[in-house]
Motif scaffolding. Structure first.
Motif, short mmCIF file in Angstrom:
data_model
loop_
_atom_site.label_atom_id
_atom_site.label_comp_id
_atom_site.label_asym_id
_atom_site.label_seq_id
_atom_site.Cartn_x
_atom_site.Cartn_y
_atom_site.Cartn_z
N ASP A 59 0.81 -1.21 0.00
CA ASP A 59 0.00 0.00 0.00
C ASP A 59 0.85 1.27 0.00
N PHE A 60 1.95 1.26 0.75
CA PHE A 60 2.75 2.48 0.85
C PHE A 60 3.30 2.91 -0.51
N ALA A 61 3.61 1.94 -1.38
CA ALA A 61 4.15 2.28 -2.70
C ALA A 61 3.07 2.86 -3.61
N LEU A 62 1.84 2.40 -3.42
CA LEU A 62 0.74 2.93 -4.22
C LEU A 62 0.34 4.33 -3.75
N GLU A 63 0.45 4.55 -2.45
CA GLU A 63 0.07 5.84 -1.89
C GLU A 63 1.14 6.90 -2.13
N GLU A 64 2.40 6.49 -2.16
CA GLU A 64 3.51 7.42 -2.36
C GLU A 64 4.46 6.83 -3.40
N PRO A 65 4.21 7.12 -4.69
CA PRO A 65 5.00 6.51 -5.76
C PRO A 65 6.50 6.73 -5.65
N ALA A 66 6.93 7.79 -5.03
CA ALA A 66 8.37 8.02 -4.88
C ALA A 66 9.04 6.91 -4.08
N LEU A 67 8.28 6.24 -3.24
CA LEU A 67 8.84 5.14 -2.43
C LEU A 67 9.04 3.87 -3.25
N VAL A 69 10.89 3.42 -5.68
CA VAL A 69 12.30 3.27 -6.00
C VAL A 69 12.99 2.34 -5.00
N SER A 70 12.53 2.35 -3.77
CA SER A 70 13.15 1.54 -2.73
C SER A 70 12.63 0.10 -2.69
N LEU A 71 11.64 -0.20 -3.49
CA LEU A 71 11.09 -1.56 -3.50
C LEU A 71 12.07 -2.56 -4.10
#
Length: 152
Positions: A59-67, A69-71
């Motif tokens: 969910d965090f990646a969908l809510e904040e696309p800038a994150l 990159v760290s996936l």
């Protein structure tokens, strides 16, 4: 050209179908989108493949696309595990959207506008028979593009 003439048979899945089996169908047939129908064969949803991936992403990646990159791949949940035990209706992101549908007499330009406006690569063609509405086929963006390319 009318929608009925442009429509091709297209595999549909039911809202009650198994999500894992549906995901495998999507992959094996290399579909641009899922056409989901209800128990009466009326379109329930048209879900582009890009939206089917949402369930595997945190969910965090969908809510904040800038994150995103760290996936790492390890951060993405196993799709079979995530879908196991779910029906298609439980899996797909419907968000109350009405599926992209047209009647059999809709014109090619009208269908193109609907696809562009709704960001969908697939439009279901439905036919009313008295009280009953049924899905008679679908038109993909590739099919419509082919039609427009050969018309000049």
């Amino acid at each position: 050209m009318r929608a009925y003439d442009l429509a091709d048979p297209y595999p549909s899945v039911s809202t009650d179908d198994d999500a894992v089996a549906t995901a495998r169908l999507f992959v094996e047939r290399r579909l641009p989108a899922l056409l989901v129908v209800d128990a009466d064969q009326r379109p329930y949803a048209v879900v582009p493949g890009s939206q089917l991936l949402r369930v595997a992403l945190p969910d965090f990646a969908l809510e904040e696309p800038a994150l995103a990159v760290s996936l790492r791949e390890a951060d993405i949940e196993s799709l079979p595990e995530k879908l196991r035990g779910l029906t298609v209706a439980q899996w797909i992101p419907r968000h109350g959207a009405v599926p992209a549908v047209v009647g059999p007499d809709a014109g090619a330009a009208e269908i193109a506008v609907l696809m562009a406006r709704t960001h969908t690569p697939l439009v279901a063609v439905v036919e009313a028979d008295g009280e009953r509405t049924r899905t008679v086929g679908a038109i993909t963006a590739a099919r419509l593009m082919d039609y427009f390319l050969t018309q000049g």
